[in-house]
Motif scaffolding. Sequence first.
Motif, PDB file in Angstrom:
ATOM      1  N   THR A 162      40.736  19.467 -26.792  1.00 55.60           N
ATOM      2  CA  THR A 162      40.394  20.858 -26.642  1.00 55.60           C
ATOM      3  C   THR A 162      38.954  21.167 -26.976  1.00 55.60           C
ATOM      4  OG1 THR A 162      42.492  21.283 -27.461  1.00 55.60           O
ATOM      5  CG2 THR A 162      41.030  22.923 -27.578  1.00 55.60           C
ATOM      6  N   THR A 163      38.165  20.469 -28.115  1.00 58.57           N
ATOM      7  CA  THR A 163      37.005  20.395 -28.211  1.00 58.57           C
ATOM      8  C   THR A 163      36.156  20.065 -27.085  1.00 58.57           C
ATOM      9  OG1 THR A 163      37.444  20.165 -30.487  1.00 58.57           O
ATOM     10  CG2 THR A 163      35.168  19.671 -29.985  1.00 58.57           C
ATOM     11  N   LYS A 164      36.338  19.021 -26.454  1.00 60.66           N
ATOM     12  CA  LYS A 164      35.493  18.452 -25.270  1.00 60.66           C
ATOM     13  C   LYS A 164      35.804  19.449 -24.190  1.00 60.66           C
ATOM     14  CE  LYS A 164      36.265  13.453 -25.785  1.00 60.66           C
ATOM     15  NZ  LYS A 164      36.967  12.298 -25.080  1.00 60.66           N
ATOM     16  N   ALA A 197      32.395  21.410 -22.777  1.00 66.52           N
ATOM     17  CA  ALA A 197      32.284  21.447 -21.021  1.00 66.52           C
ATOM     18  C   ALA A 197      32.306  22.844 -20.830  1.00 66.52           C
ATOM     19  CB  ALA A 197      33.225  20.762 -20.406  1.00 66.52           C
ATOM     20  N   ASP A 198      32.932  23.612 -21.242  1.00 63.70           N
ATOM     21  CA  ASP A 198      32.576  25.411 -20.874  1.00 63.70           C
ATOM     22  C   ASP A 198      31.385  25.798 -21.155  1.00 63.70           C
ATOM     23  OD1 ASP A 198      33.799  27.586 -19.595  1.00 63.70           O
ATOM     24  OD2 ASP A 198      34.306  28.294 -21.477  1.00 63.70           O
ATOM     25  N   LYS A 237      23.388  29.140 -23.546  1.00 67.08           N
ATOM     26  CA  LYS A 237      22.783  29.508 -24.729  1.00 67.08           C
ATOM     27  C   LYS A 237      24.024  29.768 -25.496  1.00 67.08           C
ATOM     28  CE  LYS A 237      18.525  28.960 -23.751  1.00 67.08           C
ATOM     29  NZ  LYS A 237      18.540  28.527 -22.304  1.00 67.08           N
ATOM     30  N   PHE A 238      24.053  29.728 -26.955  1.00 70.18           N
ATOM     31  CA  PHE A 238      25.184  30.066 -27.686  1.00 70.18           C
ATOM     32  C   PHE A 238      24.439  30.406 -29.136  1.00 70.18           C
ATOM     33  CE2 PHE A 238      24.510  25.387 -27.932  1.00 70.18           C
ATOM     34  CZ  PHE A 238      24.395  24.949 -29.197  1.00 70.18           C
ATOM     35  N   VAL A 248      28.792  33.127 -23.707  1.00 75.21           N
ATOM     36  CA  VAL A 248      29.159  33.996 -22.710  1.00 75.21           C
ATOM     37  C   VAL A 248      29.690  32.859 -21.762  1.00 75.21           C
ATOM     38  CG1 VAL A 248      28.760  35.559 -20.793  1.00 75.21           C
ATOM     39  CG2 VAL A 248      27.715  35.731 -23.332  1.00 75.21           C
ATOM     40  N   ASN A 249      30.875  33.059 -20.916  1.00 70.18           N
ATOM     41  CA  ASN A 249      31.280  32.076 -20.123  1.00 70.18           C
ATOM     42  C   ASN A 249      30.763  32.340 -18.720  1.00 70.18           C
ATOM     43  OD1 ASN A 249      32.739  34.217 -19.243  1.00 70.18           O
ATOM     44  ND2 ASN A 249      34.860  32.940 -19.861  1.00 70.18           N
TER      45      ASN A 249
END
Length: 724
Positions: free
Chosen positions: A309-311, A315-316, A321-322, A345-346
């Motif tokens: 799930t973390t991967k 990847a998303d 930027k985050f 923001v996806n």
Amino acid sequence: MKRFFSLLSPTSVSTPIILDGGNQVTEEAESTPETETTIEMGPPPSTSSDPPAMSTPESNNLGNPADARDQFCKSDIEADPGLRKPIESLDPNIRDAARRIYINMGPCQPTDHKYKKTPQGNSSTKRSFHANWFKNHGDWLEYSVAKEAAFCFYCFLFKQPRAENYGIEAFTRVGFRNWKDGPSVLDTHIGKHDSAHNKARQQYEAFKNQRQCVAHVMDRGSKKSEQDYKARLIIILGIIRFLLLQGHAFRGHDESSSSNNRGNFLELMSWYKKKDPIARNLLDSAGGNHLMTSHEIQFQLCQACAEETTKSIIADIGDKKFSLLVDESRDASIKEQMIMFLRYVNSYGYTIERFIQIKHVGNTRAASLKAALDGMFLEHGLSMSKLRGQGYGGASNMRGQFCGLQRLIQDENPYAFYIHCFAHQLQLVVVAVAKCCSSVTDFFNHITLIVNTVNASCKRHDELAQQQHDNIVSQLESGEIFSGRGKNQATNLVRPGDTRWGTHHKTLCRFLTMWKSVLQVLENIHDDAENLTQRSTAGGLISQMESFEFVFMLHLMIKLLGKTNELSQCLQRKDQNIVLAVSLIGVTLQKLQDIRENGWDQLLEETNEFCVKHSILLPNMDDTIPARGRSRGRGGQMVTYYHRFIYELFNVVHDQVITELNNRFAEISTQLLRCIACLDPRNSFANFDEDKLVENLLRCTLMTSPHMRFCLSLESSLKHSLRM
């Protein structure tokens, strides 16, 4: 276990659907080139090279699984090559398990890191590692951020016992730092076909691709057993994913075969077998060591789901930027844990907030938290240069201007701006007001004591609820109140808490509504008390409630906290606009200032009406009383009731709220948010204002030459684009 995880879509980990274990799984098992490559990471369960997460008694390479579990822990694995324990220092029973984890992680190659320059030899020229060296040696070359040195991934995993090729110790233990002749030294380290490096590479490839190695071909099981094993694993994974998504417990108090309820995991698996006969045949035909129902394997599969799930989350995020959200808390085992969330923001334009990891920290100093964050970023392949926002609590170790965590990160990335949660800051304002002076502190202490007294037992709780019900019925019959949807609901008193947002205002509002019921219950406690302590406590609380000062403080705090509670509710809305949120703070300040200047008469009138209604004595505002904390008999300062209530209570409380709001909501934070709001794309960038954008940037950024040049360049670019 992990060799089968790549067959599943990363995004499907969070889907609450139990996978079928029937023909569909058998069809998937018919190998394709991609499937063959994926499964090559490990042998079928009956071989001696079974993955460590699925330890079974017949696994030869792990020795005794219990001993391996006792000696192998997550702290033995380090992403940074300079901090790793040598493979040969680990217990022989767990070396292969460690190798598999490191192979799944891959070599550590921080391409966005600013490599440290050091002088080489007697020369004063400083040199450093170059990221383009990864292009020529990307399959084995590693770089340690902690030691600022290069390492060899192959030689670390399979170091030769009598290695004679160039730099074997430098590339495994010490670290290579001779940057002057870097490319040539790297080629020398590789050496000829029989060098220690190439021998380690051959062992690495054989270990990774065990299906084609001779040792595996000699003892591997049949294709059918491997297909059945994979089908069982997918069924078990489907059950685990469902329980994880719903947040249900796995185990039961009694999991024996004679138990009527063996826990969610085993009961769900039994239901699945009844539903699907193919799944029943697969699970019932497994050997006792292939059931995958032990507590250890359940935990390992949960851990694998978390990693996948973390991967998927990482990847998303990709190159976007985050922002970073961090909090810390002590768990049930009295260990300090740090939690990390990422907000981004996806690709569809939605704001996403995801939990990434929880990590134990030895202490809560800013330097320790920063080191833990660096480790998490390195582990997940995140770059500090992509960070654009920080959100922490208000403690000094987090928000400290000089040595706090936000300052340490801003020293590394000046564009990672720190914003303290507005709703949290507002709650801190309420907490500060509740302790602003001795009179307010005593008032809330009495409120807490009254709530605890009337709710001390189930009998008193039910008695209070019944009294309130009877009062509501009586008021409805007399026409004092009216019925309607959502009105006159059954309620009870709750204690005000510093960490429970809005409880101060909620408690006071309920207290005012249940005034008669609370007094009646206190009278009953006084009459039915079994000892003098209970009787005196109840009597003292009744006298306190029927004093003018208590009623005045009750109305004052309800009016004051009502304004802050409205602001808190608005700030907690998920769809709240930034500009509107900032403007609401200004509006609240204006309302509070207006109440301070013009609200005294109305508050006094409301208090007097309540006292008259409930037969509470009204003081003469011109009479004198000793100032708080002074003795009348010792000639202490005397003040009038009017002075006491307006200057020592009304004005002090309002001044404290206004001061706290101004201090908590600093101008630089609000200006920064207004600057961000200028870039809102909604309504064709209706909020865009280039003058305000440049002005706010100049105000928010540090006035160093690079920042000044950036702001001036941005201003020029904006004006040029507008002219076009």
